[in-house]
Design a protein around this motif. Structure first.
Motif: not given
Length: 751
Positions: A48-61
């Motif tokens: 979850s992105n605490s700064l932007l409620p309607k967004s998420y962070k995604l990491r792809v390995d």
């Protein structure tokens, strides 16, 4: 070399052997490097992105092979996922901060992204390697733990067999599975007496305590077999960040701990695998007797409590806890029979300790392959992690069915399951958070199709959008077809099916041409219509590939899977011939240009084919770590139980005191490829691993020497590697040598 001017065509026109032609070797090496260099998405993490409620962070390995340094390279990419007002994904924005993490064995971040743990391998002044755990905050590295130096824990495990490292939900504690630290104090002549040097009243012969581990340097340290050398007694380790990084270890006598998970911030669970009097091979064999444990961390003296499996013979794996901590769902099997088999899906209620079986293994109807309406029998090695949806009532699972993998929604209260319709033949879940799913879609001619979408639980639809098309692999000059063939069981006159996947250069799909038959190992596994880089390379060189799922393959139902037990070397061999004749009759392969390639049980099949069906005229055969002698394998393999299950059809729990009687060894020998070696006429290339605990190198060597003694053309590649022969340099070498072996025997007998 253009796609319509394949390497195979060039080799037909050269003088001499392909293996002696530098242009062929260079072209072939470049083909394998081309496909091996493509990054493969191995993992994704949504947060979850605490700064932007309607967004998420995604990491792809990602992982790919660097052929200059001859090593695997790991890196990750990051994205911002923005949502619409209705909760569906609006767009994915690449953040352009690719980062190399090759020197990291594993890294895991807390749910709030405030803390990260990184495991690395360090070489000390004594040239010995050890693992360290680094703890990073937003301000930098704050702590490093060395289990060897602190004598607190041994090797850390992070494979699917033993589970992943994880943070508690509040980010205060880190949990992982590691081997118990063991102390040895050298030889008997290096005694360090535990007595007071000033105490002259005691003589040297007085009874004293020996140093821990003294004289145990050469004791047998029994491990879990193939690819798990040195893995002897895994325990649960928990690091408390708020208590000066104090390490608490949790263990159960006679049990190897695995797959630890957080039930809540103060309670953990884990799978305990019974060690018994002998530890049979564990990797690829999820049927070892095990139980489910929990432990309350609030009491530092609390002992683990077995909550499921104590008084029953069961093998369980893949526990996943709901977000409200009230339910645990897991897969289970009997601790006997085929090493990979259909699994029951069970949910455990933490409030009243009751269980409910959501899917069992007794369906008489096989799974539908293309458009299934339900899961009749579940084939799933591990559940997605996490797999729970936000309602705490339902999960999603990947279900293998024939040559396809489907995604299903399962209501854990009603047991009803529904397919989530998605494109592609092979679908896997890389991440799941707040019903937002990252999926990876694959077919033989396309890979790394990463998409993300919100699951609508009202209609079980997943509206997907692409994540990063830059990493997608699409091969326009390759085509494939999936076929379902009927066969008849002569003992019951019941119809059965065999499935196969024909992968071809596009311009040759409907023309008879050179083909490689590739049966899978196991034997209880299956080929899915997925992307395989080595197959793509062989197709680019000009060969067709036939991937066969013979009777006994997984994906249909338990009856189909167990039908092969006791019939290996007969039923599976017949099915291979059946599939070849099918494609010959359809004029899709050239009967005079058929090659054989297989490893492990696949090697068992190809060596059986050249013996039992020498009149077929196979051009060349390549067998990697093949099972060629069941009788000798019974005494040398880390899985002797496999030989009874597959060789004689014994599905009972393996008695550890089983002895090799003359009758048993005779029956095993009669079903072995080496029994038919006198009939072999096909040139054979062997690939063997010196560290193979699953199929002893001695089997392949004995077969190789037997061929040489009979004046059959044979070569043998030997690698300092295990059963999978997966080291980067070894993988490239055996791949190129296999193709050169085939091209040599193609070009020297061109029609």
């Amino acid at each position: 070399m253009s796609s319509t001017n394949r390497l195979i065509d060039f080799c037909r026109g050269i003088k001499g052997k392909a293996s002696s032609n530098s242009s062929v070797i260079r072209s072939l090496t470049e083909i394998f490097k081309k496909y091996g260099s493509n990054p493969n998405a191995t993992k994704a993490t949504l947060s979850s992105n605490s700064l932007l409620p309607k967004s998420y962070k995604l990491r792809v390995d990602w992982s790919h092979t660097d052929f200059e340094s001859i090593e695997k390279v790991n890196f990750f990419t990051e994205y911002m996922v923005n949502l619409k007002d209705d909760g569906n994904v609006d767009k994915v924005i690449a953040l352009n901060n690719l980062q190399d993490v090759t020197d990291e064995l594993i890294s895991v971040s807390s749910l709030d992204n405030q803390w990260k743990a990184v495991v690395r391998e360090k070489i000390g002044k004594d040239k010995k390697s050890s693992q360290v755990i680094e703890f990073w905050s937003q301000k930098g590295k704050v702590k490093t733990l060395n289990g060897d130096k602190d004598k607190s824990f041994g090797k850390i495990h992070f494979s699917s067999t033993f589970g992943e490292m994880s943070w508690s939900r509040d980010g205060s504690q880190l949990m992982f599975i590691a081997d118990k630290y063991k102390t040895t104090s050298g030889f008997f002549d290096e005694q360090k007496k535990n007595k007071d040097n000033n105490d002259e009243s005691k003589s040297d012969l007085d009874e004293i305590s020996k140093p821990t581990g003294q004289g145990e340097e050469y004791f047998l340290k029994e491990d879990w077999g193939e690819q798990l050398e040195g893995t002897c007694n895994p325990i649960v380790c928990i690091v408390d960040r708020k208590d000066d990084y104090k390490i608490r270890t949790i263990e159960v006598p006679g049990v190897s701990c695995s797959e630890a998970f957080w039930i809540d911030d103060k309670t953990i669970g884990f799978v305990g695998i019974m060690e018994e009097t002998r530890r049979l091979g564990l990797i690829f064999c999820p049927i070892r007797k095990s139980c489910l444990y929990k432990c309350d961390l609030r009491d530092p003296e609390s002992e683990p409590d077995c909550i499921y499996g104590k008084n029953i013979d069961i093998a369980l794996r893949s526990p996943r806890v709901s977000y409200d901590s009230k339910k645990i769902v897991f897969l289970c099997n009997p601790p006997s029979g085929p090493h990979y088999q259909a699994s029951s899906l069970v949910v455990f209620n933490m409030e009243d300790s009751t269980t409910k079986t959501l899917i069992n293994t007794d369906s008489s109807l096989p799974n539908e392959i293309e458009d299934p309406t339900e899961i009749r029998t579940l084939y799933c090695l591990y559940l997605p992690n996490p797999c729970w949806l936000s309602d705490n009532k339902s999960i999603i699972v990947e279900a293998s069915m024939g040559y396809k993998v489907h995604l299903f929604y399962i209501n854990c209260e009603t047991g009803l399951n529904t397919r989530i319709a998605l494109p592609g033949k092979d679908v896997s879940v890389l991440s799941l958070l707040d019903d937002l799913a990252v999926v990876k879609i694959s077919e033989p001619n396309c890979a790394n199709i990463l998409q993300i979408g919100k699951l609508n639980t009202n209609n079980n639809q997943l509206a997907l959008i692409p994540i990063d098309p830059n990493y997608e692999v699409k091969i326009d000059d390759m085509e494939y077809r999936c076929d379902v063939l009927e066969t008849i069981d002569p003992s019951t006159n019941v119809k059965q099916i065999v499935t196969s996947i024909l992968i071809s250069p596009k311009e040759l799909i409907d023309k008879p041409s050179a083909a490689i038959l590739l049966p899978h190992g196991g034997p209880h596994g299956n080929f899915e219509a997925s992307y395989y880089s080595s197959v793509a390379a062989m197709v680019e060189a000009g060969f067709k590939l036939i991937l066969i799922n013979y009777r006994g393959s997984t994906g249909l139902n338990s009856a189909h899977e167990k039908f092969l037990c006791g019939k290996i070397g007969t039923t599976d061999v017949e099915d291979c011939i059946h599939v070849l004749k099918y494609y010959i009759e359809k004029s899709q392969i050239d009967p005079k240009q058929v090659f054989l390639l297989g490893g492990s049980h696949g090697g068992f099949l190809v060596t059986h084919l050249i013996g039992q069906h020498s009149d077929f005229g196979f051009k060349a055969c390549c067998a990697m770590n093949p099972v060629t002698d069941l009788a000798s394998g019974f005494g040398t393999s880390d899985i002797p139980d496999w030989h009874l299950v597959e060789g004689i059809g014994d599905l009972n729990i393996y008695p550890l005191n089983t002895k090799p009687t003359p009758e048993l060894l005779k029956e095993l020998l009669l079903k072995s490829p080496i029994f038919h070696i006198d009939k072999v006429q096909t040139p054979v290339l062997m690939g063997l691993g010196t560290k193979d605990k699953r199929v002893s190198m001695s089997q392949g060597l004995n077969y190789y020497y037997g061929l040489k003694a009979r004046q059959i053309e044979a070569q043998c590649l030997v690698y300092e590697d295990n059963h999978s022969l997966s080291k980067v340099a070894h993988d490239l070498d055996r791949s190129v040598n296999t193709m050169l072996w085939f091209l040599d025997h193609l070009s020297s007998t061109s029609e």
